[in-house]
Structures are given as C-alpha cells and as structure tokens.
Design a protein around this motif. Structure first.
Motif, short mmCIF file in Angstrom:
data_model
loop_
_atom_site.label_atom_id
_atom_site.label_comp_id
_atom_site.label_asym_id
_atom_site.label_seq_id
_atom_site.Cartn_x
_atom_site.Cartn_y
_atom_site.Cartn_z
N ILE A 79 0.87 -1.18 0.00
CA ILE A 79 0.00 0.00 0.00
C ILE A 79 0.90 1.22 0.00
CG2 ILE A 79 -0.15 0.08 2.53
CD1 ILE A 79 -3.01 1.13 2.21
N GLU A 80 0.50 2.25 -0.73
CA GLU A 80 1.29 3.48 -0.79
C GLU A 80 0.86 4.44 0.31
OE1 GLU A 80 1.61 5.49 -4.49
OE2 GLU A 80 2.57 3.81 -5.52
N LEU A 81 1.85 5.10 0.89
CA LEU A 81 1.59 6.05 1.97
C LEU A 81 1.28 7.43 1.36
CD1 LEU A 81 1.60 6.23 5.11
CD2 LEU A 81 3.91 7.11 4.93
N ASP A 82 0.27 7.49 0.53
CA ASP A 82 -0.11 8.76 -0.06
C ASP A 82 -1.32 9.37 0.62
OD1 ASP A 82 -1.78 6.80 -0.94
OD2 ASP A 82 -1.74 7.36 -3.06
N GLU A 83 -2.08 8.53 1.32
CA GLU A 83 -3.22 9.03 2.10
C GLU A 83 -3.01 8.60 3.56
OE1 GLU A 83 -7.17 8.47 0.42
OE2 GLU A 83 -6.23 7.76 -1.43
N LEU A 84 -2.44 9.51 4.34
CA LEU A 84 -2.06 9.18 5.72
C LEU A 84 -3.25 8.69 6.54
CD1 LEU A 84 0.49 11.89 6.95
CD2 LEU A 84 0.83 9.42 6.79
N GLU A 85 -4.37 9.39 6.44
CA GLU A 85 -5.51 9.02 7.28
C GLU A 85 -6.04 7.63 6.94
OE1 GLU A 85 -9.86 10.75 8.70
OE2 GLU A 85 -8.49 12.00 7.55
N LYS A 86 -6.07 7.30 5.65
CA LYS A 86 -6.54 5.98 5.22
C LYS A 86 -5.65 4.88 5.77
CE LYS A 86 -7.32 3.21 1.06
NZ LYS A 86 -7.28 3.22 -0.44
N VAL A 87 -4.33 5.08 5.66
CA VAL A 87 -3.39 4.08 6.17
C VAL A 87 -3.47 4.00 7.68
CG1 VAL A 87 -0.96 3.40 6.28
CG2 VAL A 87 -1.87 4.41 4.19
N ALA A 88 -3.61 5.16 8.35
CA ALA A 88 -3.69 5.19 9.81
C ALA A 88 -4.88 4.38 10.31
CB ALA A 88 -3.78 6.63 10.30
N ARG A 89 -6.04 4.52 9.67
CA ARG A 89 -7.22 3.79 10.11
C ARG A 89 -7.06 2.28 9.86
NH1 ARG A 89 -8.00 7.36 13.54
NH2 ARG A 89 -8.59 9.40 12.69
N LEU A 90 -6.38 1.94 8.77
CA LEU A 90 -6.13 0.52 8.51
C LEU A 90 -5.25 -0.07 9.60
CD1 LEU A 90 -6.11 -2.02 6.68
CD2 LEU A 90 -4.14 -1.01 5.50
N LEU A 91 -4.15 0.62 9.93
CA LEU A 91 -3.24 0.11 10.96
C LEU A 91 -3.88 0.13 12.33
CD1 LEU A 91 0.16 1.67 9.83
CD2 LEU A 91 -0.89 -0.49 9.16
N GLU A 92 -4.78 1.08 12.56
CA GLU A 92 -5.46 1.17 13.85
C GLU A 92 -6.28 -0.08 14.12
OE1 GLU A 92 -8.67 4.10 16.07
OE2 GLU A 92 -7.37 4.86 14.47
N ARG A 93 -6.91 -0.62 13.09
CA ARG A 93 -7.69 -1.84 13.27
C ARG A 93 -6.80 -3.00 13.68
NH1 ARG A 93 -10.35 -0.10 8.45
NH2 ARG A 93 -9.32 -1.72 7.21
N LEU A 116 2.20 9.34 10.82
CA LEU A 116 1.21 8.26 10.72
C LEU A 116 0.74 7.81 12.10
CD1 LEU A 116 -0.30 6.17 8.99
CD2 LEU A 116 1.75 4.74 9.13
N PHE A 117 1.69 7.52 12.99
CA PHE A 117 1.32 7.03 14.32
C PHE A 117 0.68 8.13 15.16
CE2 PHE A 117 3.79 3.37 13.23
CZ PHE A 117 3.22 2.35 13.98
N GLY A 118 0.96 9.38 14.84
CA GLY A 118 0.32 10.47 15.55
C GLY A 118 -1.17 10.55 15.26
N MET A 119 -1.60 9.97 14.14
CA MET A 119 -3.02 10.00 13.77
C MET A 119 -3.78 8.80 14.33
SD MET A 119 -2.72 11.16 9.78
CE MET A 119 -4.49 11.36 9.64
N ILE A 120 -3.08 7.74 14.70
CA ILE A 120 -3.76 6.53 15.16
C ILE A 120 -4.39 6.78 16.53
CG2 ILE A 120 -3.39 4.15 15.93
CD1 ILE A 120 -1.25 3.89 13.78
N GLY A 121 -5.67 6.50 16.60
CA GLY A 121 -6.38 6.65 17.86
C GLY A 121 -6.97 8.02 18.08
N VAL A 122 -6.58 9.00 17.26
CA VAL A 122 -7.08 10.36 17.42
C VAL A 122 -8.49 10.45 16.85
CG1 VAL A 122 -6.74 12.76 16.82
CG2 VAL A 122 -4.77 11.32 17.33
N ASN A 123 -9.42 10.96 17.67
CA ASN A 123 -10.83 11.07 17.26
C ASN A 123 -11.39 9.75 16.76
OD1 ASN A 123 -10.88 13.85 17.82
ND2 ASN A 123 -10.02 14.33 15.80
N ARG A 124 -11.00 8.67 17.43
CA ARG A 124 -11.42 7.33 16.98
C ARG A 124 -12.92 7.18 17.04
NH1 ARG A 124 -9.38 4.16 20.93
NH2 ARG A 124 -7.31 4.48 20.05
N GLU A 125 -13.56 7.70 18.11
CA GLU A 125 -14.99 7.54 18.24
C GLU A 125 -15.73 8.22 17.08
OE1 GLU A 125 -12.98 8.50 20.59
OE2 GLU A 125 -13.12 6.98 22.17
N SER A 132 5.22 7.03 -2.40
CA SER A 132 4.90 7.29 -3.79
C SER A 132 6.20 7.45 -4.58
CB SER A 132 4.04 8.55 -3.91
OG SER A 132 2.86 8.43 -3.14
N GLU A 133 6.09 7.42 -5.88
CA GLU A 133 7.26 7.54 -6.74
C GLU A 133 8.04 8.81 -6.41
OE1 GLU A 133 10.05 6.47 -9.39
OE2 GLU A 133 8.24 5.27 -9.00
#
Length: 347
Positions: free
Chosen positions: A4-18, A334-343, A321-322
């Motif tokens: 997966i490409e790290l071009d959308e931080l929030e999308k990747v963060a939510r995936l890793l959060e799960r 990335l890790f700074g976004m994990i768990g933030v505003n999760r609810e 990305s390229e």
C-alpha cells in the motif's frame, strides 16, 4: 503479501489502527531509524566478514572496533551536548515523538484482554531510545536491567520483560495497567559492560579510544573489544550468540513474541539483511494470526521486501509514492493519527 502506498495518511492510519486494537504490539528498528545522526553501517558487515573468511582476524577486529568507537563518539553528543537543529537533535526528536505516540496508543487501548505493553526490538547499539524516554515524564521504558540489586551494578535480567505494572485506586482498589515499552536490544548496546563474572551490567559508553598506534597492537584491540558487551557487526552473529546466554535469550524473546497469537510487528529502518532475524521472522509468519507491517524507505526498498516475503500472505509493505521516501517524520505523522478522534471516525 500486500503493498500500500503512503499517499493518504488518514486511510493508512485507520487501517493500521484496526490491527493495533486487537493485537500484541511489537516493533523492529534498524540502523535507518538513527539517520542522519548516525550513518548507516553500509558495507561494514560484509567487510568484516570478508576478513574473517580470509582468516584475517586482526583486521576484522580493527574494523569492528573502529565501527563501535564511531558510535561511542556520537553518543558524546547525548543527551545535552547537541545543538538545537543539528542532526543529533533532529534524530532525538524523532525518537521522542515515536515513544510519545506509542505511550498514548497504549494508554488509550480499550481492549482489556491485551496488555498495555509494547516490545521494541532493535539491532542498534546507540542510546537514542533511552535518552528520548528520559524526556518523557509519563514514559516507562523497561530496558531489562534489574535496578534492585544495589551497589553491585545493575545486572541484565531479560525475565523482567515479562513483568507488568499496575496501579491501584486509593479508595476502591481498582487496578489499571500502566503502559510500558520493553526495549530489547538484540545485539547489545554501547552502554552494556561485561562484569568480571561474565554477567552483563549497565554502564557508560567508553570514552577512551585507541590511537592508530595502539590499533597496531592486536592484544590491545582484543582487550578493547572484550570490554564492549555487543554482538560485533559480522555475518557470523549467531556463532557469537550461541556463546553467550544473554544474546541467545534475546533472539528467543523475539521468536517467542512473533509466535504469540494475534501478534503484530511494525518494521522500520531495518532491511532484513540480518539473515538470522530474517529466518526467525519467516518461520514465525507460519503463525496465521501474525501480521508484519514493513515501512519501506523507498520504492526500491519495497521491491526488496516483496522478494523476501513473497510467499507470506500476512505481510503488508507500506511504500512511498514515486520519488518520495518514508523516513522517521513520516512514520511519526502516521502514528500520531492513530487513535485520534477514533470515536468520531467509527461513527
């Protein structure tokens, strides 16, 4: 294997959060994490191995000692000898941000069936993790040294990594586990020393370095190396590891952590050029509940990981990305976004 490409931080963060909320949390850090303060080992392992293969033991020892001395010299800039804005300051702040994010993630963990512990395995000899933790008042970093021994020196006791810390309420005696990060340095550290009884104790990095003339004396070089409780950088690490119970125990800790149910391993700054750790990781991936997430610095690095783990479906490679790179600042974002505003995100 997935990428997966790290071009959308929030999308990747939510995936890793799960993954994080239902898994036992582990990290594997290599020399890339301490850039730019400490340059990569480069070809030093291959050069030492070539000397050993040609029975040039004295040359191999000199090369290894010089490599370690460079790390010890760099340590002289920590914790308060660095200049704000320089490479050491930049690297130290990266480590501080990372530990702060992990501490927060563990504190906010809602799954009471999982411990509020994270294991950080690293092959680095430097002390960025230890120094960074000292700047974080709430951070509990377990480095495996028994500080209850007293004046005899803090002895290394890997069994301490199995301890969990709880706090009780003053009135109702409810218990709450305190977030803890276990720092497991599988190749030793520049602050580890060999005591007279062959035990490993905590000390300070060597400040005395041999002169060029002294390095011409094989006995002095061997004596200098014997004071350092580290696995020397060469491709025969495992042969040395078998000779020392402590190092064997640390590799076994890594193997056991990977074999546990619902284990999650994040890999950063580590190329898996270390064949022994690569073999352990591949064997552990036969555990169907294990998940390994590798952050590739470049797209070329991602291609190397794809080759090494092509047979494993439970590996995810996060690549840039390229023309971009995934360095420590990107990892921390990335890790700074994990768990933030999760609810709110779950709604």
């Amino acid at each position: 294997m997935e990428t997966i490409e790290l071009d959308e931080l929030e999308k990747v963060a939510r995936l890793l959060e799960r993954y994080i909320q239902s898994a036992r949390l582990n990290f594997l850090f290599g020399s890339g994490a301490s850039m730019p303060a400490i340059q990569l080992a480069g070809t030093v392992e291959q050069e030492i191995d070539q000397h050993l293969g040609a029975s040039e033991h004295e040359e191999a020892n000199i090369k290894a000692l010089t490599f370690i001395e460079e790390l010890e010299y760099q340590h002289g800039f920590l914790p308060d000898g660095y200049t704000e804005g320089d490479d050491t300051d930049f690297t130290l702040n990266n480590y501080r941000s990372f530990l702060s994010a992990v501490d927060r993630i563990l504190f906010e963990r809602k799954n009471i069936l999982l411990s509020r512990q994270a294991n950080v395995f690293t092959t680095n000899y430097d002390e960025f993790f230890e120094v960074a933790a000292s700047f974080l008042p709430s951070m509990i970093l377990n480095d495996g040294f028994n500080r209850r021994i007293g004046n005899a020196g803090f002895e290394y006791a890997p069994e301490l990594f199995f301890d969990r810390l709880y706090r009780s309420g003053a009135v109702y005696q409810h218990q709450s586990e305190v977030p803890t990060v276990n720092l497991i340095k599988v190749h030793g550290s520049i602050s580890w020393k060999r005591a007279a009884d062959r035990k490993i104790v905590l000390g300070k990095p060597e400040t005395h370095q041999l002169t060029a003339i002294q390095k011409n004396n094989p006995a002095e070089v061997r004596d200098a190396l014997s004071k350092r409780a580290v696995i020397l950088p060469n491709m025969r690490k495992f042969e040395s590891t078998l000779l020392d119970r402590v190092y064997f125990d640390l590799l076994r800790l890594y193997s056991n952590a990977m074999e546990m149910e619902n284990t999650l391993l994040f890999v950063f700054g580590f190329s898996f050029a270390d064949e022994h750790i690569l073999d352990i990781t591949r064997r552990a991936l036969r555990n169907p509940t294990a998940k390994v997430v590798i952050f590739a610095y470049s797209q070329g690095g991602a291609a190397d990981f794809e080759i090494k783990f092509s047979a494993h479906r439970n590996v995810l490679v996060v690549k840039p990305s390229e023309g971009q790179h995934i360095g420590f600042p990107e990892l921390n974002a990335l890790f700074g976004m994990i768990g933030v505003n999760r609810e709110a995100a779950d709604d």
